[in-house]
Design an enzyme around this catalytic site. Structure first.
Site, mmCIF file in Angstrom:
data_model
loop_
_atom_site.group_PDB
_atom_site.id
_atom_site.type_symbol
_atom_site.label_atom_id
_atom_site.label_comp_id
_atom_site.label_asym_id
_atom_site.label_seq_id
_atom_site.Cartn_x
_atom_site.Cartn_y
_atom_site.Cartn_z
ATOM 1 N N HIS A 41 0.855 -10.012 -6.707
ATOM 2 C CA HIS A 41 0.263 -10.267 -5.887
ATOM 3 C C HIS A 41 0.088 -10.799 -4.607
ATOM 4 C CE1 HIS A 41 0.663 -8.239 -2.089
ATOM 5 N NE2 HIS A 41 0.960 -7.022 -1.678
ATOM 6 N N ASP A 47 6.460 -2.269 -6.571
ATOM 7 C CA ASP A 47 7.567 -2.036 -6.767
ATOM 8 C C ASP A 47 7.561 -2.473 -7.902
ATOM 9 O OD1 ASP A 47 8.758 -2.844 -3.988
ATOM 10 O OD2 ASP A 47 7.737 -5.006 -4.409
#
Ligand code: CMC
Length: 428
Positions: free
Chosen positions: A305, A362
């Protein structure tokens, strides 16, 4: 008061104010940099740039904290429902009982769509990706709801916000129904936000659909966890589109387009596809090796991320939701075991440790959505239903900001300098 930053350019020193938020790193206000120095800053991908001031969501990526209006995401997922969180993001406070009643009535009463909008679906091929349909159909809402497109009228902005939040599940369920050739199902206002969406997606006229409370709870949590994430790519897209004065339906449609990419919201679909492709724990080392190989474009989807350099707090909750739904529904999904083992191996591998790559939201959301019964093509659509709340809250905040300006980045130009035009016949 923090000392101003000193920037020396061409032997001349200028001072720039350093602004402090309520929490998080200070920012250097370089708005006068170009006027003072004739220089731009260069920051492709906005790795060091705060593009706006916001009071909505705070992330501490080093610690792994995510707060909506000051409340920790795990607490909200545990104790609130999605409409309470939507109220919080939009209005800044968790609703009182009467505020909640009014808000949920409002959202519930906007769930139907103009009947003519349903005709639009028939223009798509039946195998169209539901995200392709969503990009078109949400933009098309601007053609139907003219009484909420005056962006300068706060009441119209509020009506558009409520319409978008309320109608997204209806539009999304219709995209799914169209893709599988089943009739559209009208909203049922006696159901919860999540329950209504499940019903529109999975019920058929021939049979009564019973909403399993375990599934409904997982759906609520999915919606809460993905509702906002400060200035991510799709939210920045919505803000940029809105900065030109575009109507909110067009702006949210732009956000949906951006969310679709596999580096952003599309990662949930890609992550589950990847887990299915891996299939069994024995094959994990092969995929870890590929992810580490610089000559191979493969990445571990659902990992890494831009902001989190620690465990994504949403992924922590999502892993629990995944385990709970699989246990309670008695689903023996080998994909969950592959995910757990992949996480374990990756988190003990120096490549992932050194680069601080952890599972993101996710990674486990696909396991949950698959257990609920959604095909992978619907995963990013679910993300869009949830993120619509964040997008619209951020768009509203921007519209209420008296200093709001059109977003207009500059560039480092490296193309040809001015040259003489050569007529076609003379070009060699
Ligand atoms: N697998 C393998 N290596 C990775 C991964 C990954 N998933 N993610 C980053 N890296 C490596 C990357 O190769 C780079 O290595 P090096 O420094 O040697 O060049 C380093 O880690 C930093 O990566 P980056 O691409 O420069 O970082 P970024 O901040 O620009 O990208 C990201 C962040 C999320 C796009 C990226 O981590 C990624 O592509 N992850 C997979 C897709 C994904 O799961 N996306 C969902 C994000 S969370 C939900 C959302 O926001 O929508």
């Amino acid at each position: 008061m923090t000392d101003p930053a000193q920037v020396a350019v061409g032997g001349k020193n200028n001072e720039y104010p350093v602004l402090s938020g309520s929490v998080g790193p200070d920012v250097i206000d370089i708005r006068k940099l170009y006027a003072n120095t004739g220089r731009f800053t260069f920051d492709p991908g906005f790795t060091s740039t705060a593009a706006c001031e916001s009071k909505i969501t705070y992330i501490d990526g080093d610690v792994g904290t995510l707060l909506y209006r000051g409340y920790a995401i795990d607490e909200l997922a545990e104790k609130s429902n999605f409409l309470e969180v939507a109220h919080l993001l939009l209005n800044g406070n968790l609703p009182t009982a009467s505020e909640y009643q009014a808000f949920s009535n409002n959202i519930t009463r906007h769930t139907m769509i103009h009947e003519q909008l349903a005709q639009f679906y028939r223009g798509f091929r039946r195998d169209a990706h539901p995200m392709a349909i969503m990009c078109g159909i949400v933009g098309a809402m601007a053609a139907f709801y003219h009484d909420s497109t005056d962006i300068h009228d706060p009441h119209q902005r509020m009506v558009a916000s409520h319409r978008l939040i309320a109608k997204m599940p209806t539009l999304a369920a219709m995209a799914y129904k169209y893709s599988i050739g089943q009739p559209f199902v009208y909203p049922d206002n006696s159901l919860s936000f999540a329950g209504n969406f499940l019903n529109m997606t999975f019920s058929v006229p021939a049979e009564k659909y019973i909403i399993d409370p375990v599934v409904e709870d997982a759906m609520e949590k999915l919606l809460i966890l993905q509702a906002d994430h400060e200035q991510n790519a799709s939210t920045s897209t919505v803000r940029l589109a809105g900065s030109s004065g575009a109507n909110p339906f067009a702006c949210i449609s732009a956000g949906i387009a951006c969310l679709w990419g596999p580096a952003h919201g599309g990662a949930n679909e890609a992550a589950l596809d990847m887990l299915r492709e891996i299939g069994r724990p024995e094959r994990i080392p092969e995929y870890i090796a590929r992810a580490k190989n610089k000559d191979d474009p493969f990445r571990l989807m659902g990992f890494g991320h831009r902001v989190y350099k620690n465990y994504d707090p949403r992924a922590k909750v999502m892993a629990k939701v995944a385990k709970n739904i699989l246990d309670k529904l008695n689903i023996d999904d080998p994909i969950f075991d592959v995910a757990r083992e992949l996480e374990r191996i990756a988190l003990s591998d120096p490549y992932f440790i050194d680069k601080k790559l952890y599972p993101n939201v996710d990674f486990y959301s696909g396991v949950v959505m698959s257990a609920i019964g959604f095909p992978t093509s619907m995963f990013t659509v679910l993300f869009a239903i949830s993120r619509t709340v964040g997008w619209i809250a951020q768009w509203t905040e921007m519209m209420e900001d008296p200093e709001q300006k059109i977003g207009r980045p500059r560039q480092l130009y490296t193309g040809p300098t001015e040259r003489d035009y050569v007529p076609l016949a003379a070009r060699g």
